[in-house]
Write an enzyme that holds these catalytic residues in place. Sequence first.
Site, PDB file in Angstrom:
ATOM      1  N   GLU A 193       6.516  21.858 -14.065  1.00  0.00           N
ATOM      2  CA  GLU A 193       6.375  23.311 -14.178  1.00  0.00           C
ATOM      3  C   GLU A 193       7.020  23.821 -15.468  1.00  0.00           C
ATOM      4  OE1 GLU A 193       7.330  22.618  -9.729  1.00  0.00           O
ATOM      5  OE2 GLU A 193       7.531  21.534 -11.629  1.00  0.00           O
ATOM      6  N   LEU A 217       5.821 -10.639 -17.497  1.00  0.00           N
ATOM      7  CA  LEU A 217       5.709  -9.443 -16.652  1.00  0.00           C
ATOM      8  C   LEU A 217       5.735  -8.150 -17.458  1.00  0.00           C
ATOM      9  CD1 LEU A 217       7.909 -10.366 -13.543  1.00  0.00           C
ATOM     10  CD2 LEU A 217       5.517 -10.917 -14.019  1.00  0.00           C
ATOM     11  N   THR A 253       7.066 -18.779  -8.696  1.00  0.00           N
ATOM     12  CA  THR A 253       6.243 -18.279  -9.798  1.00  0.00           C
ATOM     13  C   THR A 253       7.040 -18.222 -11.093  1.00  0.00           C
ATOM     14  OG1 THR A 253       4.862 -16.970  -8.297  1.00  0.00           O
ATOM     15  CG2 THR A 253       4.895 -16.297 -10.608  1.00  0.00           C
TER      16      THR A 253
END
Length: 325
Positions: free
Chosen positions: A56, A209, A201
């Site tokens: 806003e 990443l 992983t």
Amino acid sequence: MLSSADDARYMAAAIALSQRGRGRTGTNPNVGCVIVKKGVIVGRGWTQPGGRPHAEAMALADAGKAARGADIYVTMEPCDHDSERGPTCSRLVIEARPARVIIATLDVDSRTRRHGIDRLGEAGISVSVGILEQEAHRAMAGFFTRMEHGRPHVTLKLALSLDGCIARADGTSKWITGAVARRHAHLERARCDAILVGSGTLEQDQPGLDVRLPGLENRSPQPVVLGEAEPPENWVQISFPEEISGLADTNWLLVEGGAQTAASFLRADMVDRLLLYRAPIIIGGGLPGIADYGLESLDSAHGHWRREDTRDLGEDRLEIYERAA
């Protein structure tokens, strides 16, 4: 006088703007705001990095004096609690003297909930609530999930073959999906605060990443590893899925792999959204996308997921599911 169709159209624009701040607002909601006068958008804003300025405040600064007598569309109730970081949005709106304030959804923060709209009403400003509420709630789901459940909103992403594998039996997984799907996955990374993989992983793939899309490199999320693997510098390490509640400044978490990690989050009932990228290949005898997570019967598997979208990404197919219960 604007019609209800006009209200929905301008609120949709505010919701679209809110996505510019997604993954960058810390613990604040990624709010969007547009200011309309005589059918023309005179101000636009969205929550800025770190949570300030609010949408806003940005839109009012953009509109300037044109905000007087205008209609303000905002995706969440203007804040009404004191902060050292700036004035309340309800006060800024009142000072701008708009004709109407149209709000998609109430704030769930008890410091503001209904206080913002009450303050506007007491100042003689017309207030409407509930325009595109469901769409706004989805756009700010990270904030709502954290406020209601004390943890980030979790998206589980899987890149799968047609037979549900994420890799060959030897662990080879580059690349199952094509370039278009991979670019989309990087866009999803850019929309999250943090990204998580399991120890397996990390040790096998050593993923960066990061976000590798031109112009969005600075939107790379905080990398997190689940498990005992030694994390690289500047990574965060957790031992259990429940510990995501302690991740700093995180509304949106993307979980990328692997099968045991996916199963652990499903077992903990902490997955809110599924991104399934399906490649038109069959591996046969490969590694499954999700390990056993304790499903007791096929009957108990039904009714948990609602398909929200499907789209083609080059030769691949993306399916998006959200929690149904």
